[in-house]
Design a protein around this motif. Structure first.
Motif, short mmCIF file in Angstrom:
data_model
loop_
_atom_site.label_atom_id
_atom_site.label_comp_id
_atom_site.label_asym_id
_atom_site.label_seq_id
_atom_site.Cartn_x
_atom_site.Cartn_y
_atom_site.Cartn_z
N LYS A 187 -55.99 -92.84 -29.57
CA LYS A 187 -56.57 -92.08 -30.68
C LYS A 187 -57.94 -91.52 -30.28
N TYR A 188 -58.79 -92.37 -29.75
CA TYR A 188 -60.13 -91.92 -29.39
C TYR A 188 -60.13 -91.04 -28.15
N PHE A 189 -59.21 -91.29 -27.23
CA PHE A 189 -59.12 -90.44 -26.05
C PHE A 189 -58.83 -89.01 -26.47
N LYS A 190 -57.85 -88.84 -27.32
CA LYS A 190 -57.48 -87.50 -27.82
C LYS A 190 -58.62 -86.90 -28.64
N LYS A 191 -59.28 -87.71 -29.44
CA LYS A 191 -60.37 -87.21 -30.28
C LYS A 191 -61.53 -86.68 -29.44
N PHE A 192 -61.91 -87.41 -28.40
CA PHE A 192 -63.07 -87.03 -27.61
C PHE A 192 -62.77 -85.98 -26.54
N THR A 193 -61.54 -85.97 -26.01
CA THR A 193 -61.24 -85.01 -24.94
C THR A 193 -60.45 -83.81 -25.43
N GLY A 194 -59.69 -83.99 -26.51
CA GLY A 194 -58.82 -82.91 -26.98
C GLY A 194 -57.49 -82.89 -26.25
N TYR A 195 -57.29 -83.85 -25.34
CA TYR A 195 -56.07 -83.90 -24.52
C TYR A 195 -55.49 -85.32 -24.53
#
Length: 71
Positions: free
Chosen positions: A57-65
């Motif tokens: 969840k946070y990976f996608k939130k911070f990187t957009g990928y």
């Protein structure tokens, strides 16, 4: 003192301590994704996430990928 550290990080980075740490962990994860063959779940544990879904969840939130983008 914890409050001093929190205020100092906020003044230096513009981010609250918890967000600064999340971003730091995500940046570590990106490096591991690009330089190792470890699974995303193994990497999430190595960078300090206890819950793999929380990491995603946070990976996608911070990187957009997603994590696969960085492989």
């Amino acid at each position: 003192h914890p409050n001093y550290v929190s205020r100092r990080i906020l003044s230096e980075t513009g981010l609250p301590l918890h967000k600064y740490l999340l971003r730091y962990r995500i940046h570590l994860a990106i490096g591991l994704l690009q330089s190792t063959d470890l699974s995303a779940q193994e990497i999430s544990e190595k960078v300090g996430f206890k819950d793999y879904n929380h990491f995603l969840k946070y990976f996608k939130k911070f990187t957009g990928y997603t994590t696969s983008f960085f492989r």
